[in-house]
Write an enzyme that holds these catalytic residues in place. Sequence first.
Site, mmCIF file in Angstrom:
data_model
loop_
_atom_site.group_PDB
_atom_site.id
_atom_site.type_symbol
_atom_site.label_atom_id
_atom_site.label_comp_id
_atom_site.label_asym_id
_atom_site.label_seq_id
_atom_site.Cartn_x
_atom_site.Cartn_y
_atom_site.Cartn_z
ATOM 1 N N HIS A 98 4.280 -25.755 -42.685
ATOM 2 C CA HIS A 98 4.640 -24.450 -43.239
ATOM 3 C C HIS A 98 6.157 -24.354 -43.143
ATOM 4 C CE1 HIS A 98 0.646 -23.652 -41.421
ATOM 5 N NE2 HIS A 98 0.471 -22.697 -42.315
ATOM 6 N N ASP A 101 7.292 -23.456 -39.669
ATOM 7 C CA ASP A 101 7.110 -24.476 -38.618
ATOM 8 C C ASP A 101 8.373 -25.298 -38.498
ATOM 9 O OD1 ASP A 101 4.440 -23.753 -38.913
ATOM 10 O OD2 ASP A 101 3.952 -25.543 -40.091
ATOM 11 N N HIS A 267 -13.627 -23.394 -40.817
ATOM 12 C CA HIS A 267 -13.754 -22.266 -41.746
ATOM 13 C C HIS A 267 -15.144 -22.259 -42.393
ATOM 14 C CE1 HIS A 267 -9.068 -22.201 -42.447
ATOM 15 N NE2 HIS A 267 -9.417 -22.099 -41.172
ATOM 16 N N ASP A 305 -10.514 -24.571 -33.854
ATOM 17 C CA ASP A 305 -9.619 -25.665 -34.287
ATOM 18 C C ASP A 305 -9.568 -26.828 -33.307
ATOM 19 O OD1 ASP A 305 -8.861 -24.489 -36.673
ATOM 20 O OD2 ASP A 305 -6.956 -23.703 -35.918
HETATM 21 C C1 XUL Z 1 -5.652 -21.155 -40.483
HETATM 22 C C2 XUL Z 1 -5.387 -22.410 -41.169
HETATM 23 C C3 XUL Z 1 -3.984 -22.656 -41.616
HETATM 24 C C4 XUL Z 1 -3.873 -23.331 -42.944
HETATM 25 C C5 XUL Z 1 -2.466 -23.456 -43.459
HETATM 26 O O1 XUL Z 1 -6.955 -21.004 -40.042
HETATM 27 O O2 XUL Z 1 -6.252 -23.233 -41.315
HETATM 28 O O3 XUL Z 1 -3.336 -23.394 -40.644
HETATM 29 O O4 XUL Z 1 -4.410 -24.612 -42.899
HETATM 30 O O5 XUL Z 1 -1.836 -22.247 -43.597
HETATM 31 CO CO CO Z 2 -6.292 -25.109 -42.177
#
Ligand code: XUL
Ligand code: CO
Length: 432
Positions: A98, A101, A267, A305
């Site tokens: 990003h 980052d 997700h 994650d």
């Molecule tokens: C958040 C997520 C982010 C995206 C990029 O859950 O997965 O890190 O991958 O913005």
């Molecule tokens: Co992601």
Amino acid sequence: MFKDFEQIKYEGRDSDNPLAFKWYNEKELVAGKPMSDHLRFAVAYWHSFCGDGSDQFGDPTRFFPWDNVKDPLDKAKQKLESAFDFISKLGTPFYCFHDTDMVGNGTVFEIEKRLEKILPLVKEMQDSTGISLLWGTANLFSDPRYMNGAATNPDFRVLTHAATQLKNAIDATIALGGKNYVFWGGREGYMSLHNTDMQREIDNLAMMLTMARDYGRKNGFTGTFLIEPKPMEPAKHQYDYDTDTVIGFLRHYGLQDDFKINIEVNHAILAGHTFQHELQVAANAGLLGSIDANKGDYQNGWDTDEFPTNIYEVTEAMMVILQSGGFTTGGINFDAKMRRNSTGPEDLFYAHISGMDTFARALIIADKILKQSDYISLRNKRYSSFDSPGGSAFEKGQLTLERMRDLALEYGEPESISGRQELFEMLISRYI
Ligand code: XUL
Ligand code: CO
């Protein structure tokens, strides 16, 4: 930060060296191409070089050598050097980032200025190491200005700031030869319907994506735009709920030729699906773009994650990916973070080596299942009645309800045919 480590090598199944690959052998051929071409691994800048282990209940547990550097640009440079040192030693061909980052947060114009200064250095790092950018993105969710959304904010002025960051992140992705550009809509959703004009927000989201597409194409971006679905967290209702929702959205607004889906394991689970389900939905639509690899936790309802280690889940995923023809511009980005109590630089190697080995092993197993077992033929056999004259006439649209009734009379009561789920499962376990 990683100067005490050497290049991570493949040592094979019998190695007990935790700093070596047991399965990932980049040049090894599987299904006609090297493992590295199938898997296209990427390291995520945010978790690996920004994640300090803090959570809602506690302060940072991990410290970076650049933590106390005052000047944002100096900080960015130190982080960059360590990041590329880590990625080179690990041997993944790609990374993802990003904007914030890389250069920290601030006003969108501060971010713009810092990006301009750091990009030539990043380019140099890429050229000297051979590491490429899998995807770039803009962080349009952390800063308080985005608390009511970025593209879906009710205040148009916020959209202009989001657009500025978006423009600069697309420019950066183009300058660095990025293969994809990702949109994850962290705040693109709502908390309460009472204060939300949902239709207007979704139209505005589509407008922003259309502008981004047009800007990217006009400026020479030939890669893929990707949307990363997630059903909730941080927004209560996120507009990009799951793969099917996003496909409907893309088709409705005419974006399906430029955008594909970036599917993240955790997700998928939050959306009440499996990872494999989401991959198959995208593959069916020809829109399987890339994946964010991690592992969720089936006992709780948030995005943990974790690094992927579930060989069953990953094998089943690799079966879908192989059957769909694999990645083109996409790859496997480790959008995964170490646990809060994993505090050493060696842990970052362990985490990635373990994840890469899991995928490599799954790739080998999936290829064997598809090639050597009865898996495909068993599944095809379930549908063989559609290859009969009646079934194929139906699929070609040549039958009517009246004609179907005639056929029902002719066939008589259908016999019961087993779905054989346990046999399929046995087969997968056997190859694992
Ligand atoms: C958040 C997520 C982010 C995206 C990029 O859950 O997965 O890190 O991958 O913005
Ligand atoms: Co992601």
